[in-house]
Enzyme design. Structure first.
Site, PDB file in Angstrom:
ATOM      1  N   GLU A 180       0.836  -1.206   0.000  1.00 21.01           N
ATOM      2  CA  GLU A 180       0.000   0.000   0.000  1.00 21.01           C
ATOM      3  C   GLU A 180       0.871   1.257   0.000  1.00 21.01           C
ATOM      4  O   GLU A 180       0.533   2.254  -0.618  1.00 21.01           O
ATOM      5  CB  GLU A 180      -0.897  -0.040   1.249  1.00 21.01           C
ATOM      6  CG  GLU A 180      -2.221   0.638   1.121  1.00 21.01           C
ATOM      7  CD  GLU A 180      -3.142   0.050   0.067  1.00 21.01           C
ATOM      8  OE1 GLU A 180      -2.702  -0.741  -0.782  1.00 21.01           O
ATOM      9  OE2 GLU A 180      -4.321   0.425   0.065  1.00 21.01           O
TER      10      GLU A 180
ATOM     11  N   THR B 203      -5.415   7.628  -5.339  1.00 17.60           N
ATOM     12  CA  THR B 203      -5.486   7.842  -3.887  1.00 17.60           C
ATOM     13  C   THR B 203      -4.467   8.886  -3.430  1.00 17.60           C
ATOM     14  O   THR B 203      -4.787   9.769  -2.627  1.00 17.60           O
ATOM     15  CB  THR B 203      -5.251   6.512  -3.140  1.00 17.60           C
ATOM     16  OG1 THR B 203      -6.293   5.620  -3.501  1.00 17.60           O
ATOM     17  CG2 THR B 203      -5.251   6.704  -1.637  1.00 17.60           C
TER      18      THR B 203
HETATM   19  N1  HSE Z   1      -8.180   5.679   3.834  1.00 15.88           N
HETATM   20  C1  HSE Z   1      -7.658   5.751   2.506  1.00 15.88           C
HETATM   21  C2  HSE Z   1      -7.978   7.126   1.946  1.00 15.88           C
HETATM   22  C3  HSE Z   1      -8.313   4.683   1.678  1.00 15.88           C
HETATM   23  O1  HSE Z   1      -9.133   7.514   2.021  1.00 15.88           O
HETATM   24  O2  HSE Z   1      -7.085   7.797   1.428  1.00 15.88           O
HETATM   25  C4  HSE Z   1      -7.887   4.675   0.245  1.00 15.88           C
HETATM   26  O3  HSE Z   1      -6.754   3.922   0.059  1.00 15.88           O
END
Ligand code: HSE
Length: 325
Positions: free
Chosen positions: A144, A197
């Protein structure tokens, strides 16, 4: 955690190949930025790990993503996660990975997390399960980090553990699996645009006004209690995000109309799935989930935005070993 649905190999003989399904996930769940997430029954990626005589880890094939993902191990999220696991184990075993993407990239469905989880579960199984399933989380988190710059756990943890999870702490990881006493169905509609993201994290404000923080942690508490008590009404009134959604939703054409369509069709609540652009809704029955999907899709259709919908129960089992030999 990984269940077996295919032919079962004998663990006394070395497995040569393992194929794993790893589920998509909805992160944040409105109020729980970076701390809440749940797994979906569908879609999910399929990863094959195979023993090779040549040393090292290789990605031999990636399908379903139009040729945009790198096969270089150090640039691929699943590759990085797998490499970290092999380093941890001190394994010299040559391994080849196939990654079969079954969901859109940059969709808010935890696509990179699903591939990372699938890769490490498949390799761990191939090598005779040297790691307990729960100990695989840090390796998936490293994937990630490659995907979006931070090793947040709200996609990888639900994809690995299944169900609804609360990330009480990122570092050290403290993941709490939440059991919902009543059935919950997810509707997720993905509009045909891609949002990275990393970009949507960069536009967020670094500071939060205290009154908004108060609203938000009240809702996180309310949602957790609502799940544990199976209180649909409490779940519904806690599915609110006063911090992240107002900023990110401007990137999703038709967001307000689609969310309102979900609520008017009977959703308990609705919001951005992960970092978007997908929008999720929760409901108490599959029938309602389909009705909500239809209403949400209609709004996207009206503004001429191609879309696809998934309706499923929350996935309680996490990854699944589809085949091994
Ligand atoms: N919590 C993360 C965000 C989830 O909202 O950026 C997406 O990878």
């Amino acid at each position: 955690m990984p269940r077996h649905s295919g032919r079962s190999g004998k663990m006394s003989e070395l497995l040569q190949e393992v194929r794993v399904f790893a589920p998509a996930s909805v992160a944040n769940v409105s109020c729980g930025f970076d701390v809440l997430g749940f797994a979906l029954e569908q879609p999910g990626d399929e990863i094959v790990a195979r023993r090779k005589d040549e040393p090292g880890l290789h990605i031999s094939k990636i399908t379903g993503e139009g040729g945009v993902l790198p096969t270089a191990v150090e640039k691929n999220t699943a590759g990085v996660a797998a490499q970290k696991l092999l380093e941890h184990l001190g394994s010299q075993q040559g391994i080849e990975l196939e990654i079969h993407k079954k969901m859109p990239l940059g969709s808010g469905l935890g696509s990179s997390a699903a591939s990372s989880v699938g890769a490490i579960v498949a390799i761990n199984r191939l090598l005779g399960s040297p790691c307990a399933d729960h100990d695989l989380l840090p390796f998936a988190a490293e994937g990630e980090r490659v995907a979006c710059g931070t090793a947040h756990l709200d996609n990888v943890a639900p994809s690995l553990f299944g169900g609804f999870v609360l990330i009480r702490s990122q570092d050290p990881p403290d993941v709490i699996e939440l059991e919902c006493l009543k059935p919950l169905f997810a509707t997720v509609v993905h509009p045909d645009i891609e949002i990275k993201t990393e970009d949507t994290r960069n536009i967020l404000r670094r500071d939060v006004a205290l009154h908004k923080a108060v609203d938000q942690w009240g809702n996180v508490g309310g949602l957790v209690v609502g799940l544990l008590k199976g209180d649909y009404e409490l779940i519904g009134r806690s599915l609110k995000d006063v911090i992240i959604e107002p900023i990110r939703s401007v990137l999703i054409p038709g967001f307000e109309q689609v969310k309102n369509a979900a609520l008017n069709a009977g959703a308990l609540g609705s919001g951005i799935s992960g970092s978007g652009p997908s929008i999720f809704a929760l409901s108490a029955t599959r029938e309602n989930g389909h009705k909500i999907a239809k209403a949400m899709q209609q709004r996207f259709d009206e503004i001429g935005l191609g879309n696809e919908a998934y309706v499923c129960k929350i996935n309680q089992q996490g990854p699944q070993i589809l085949e091994e030999r």
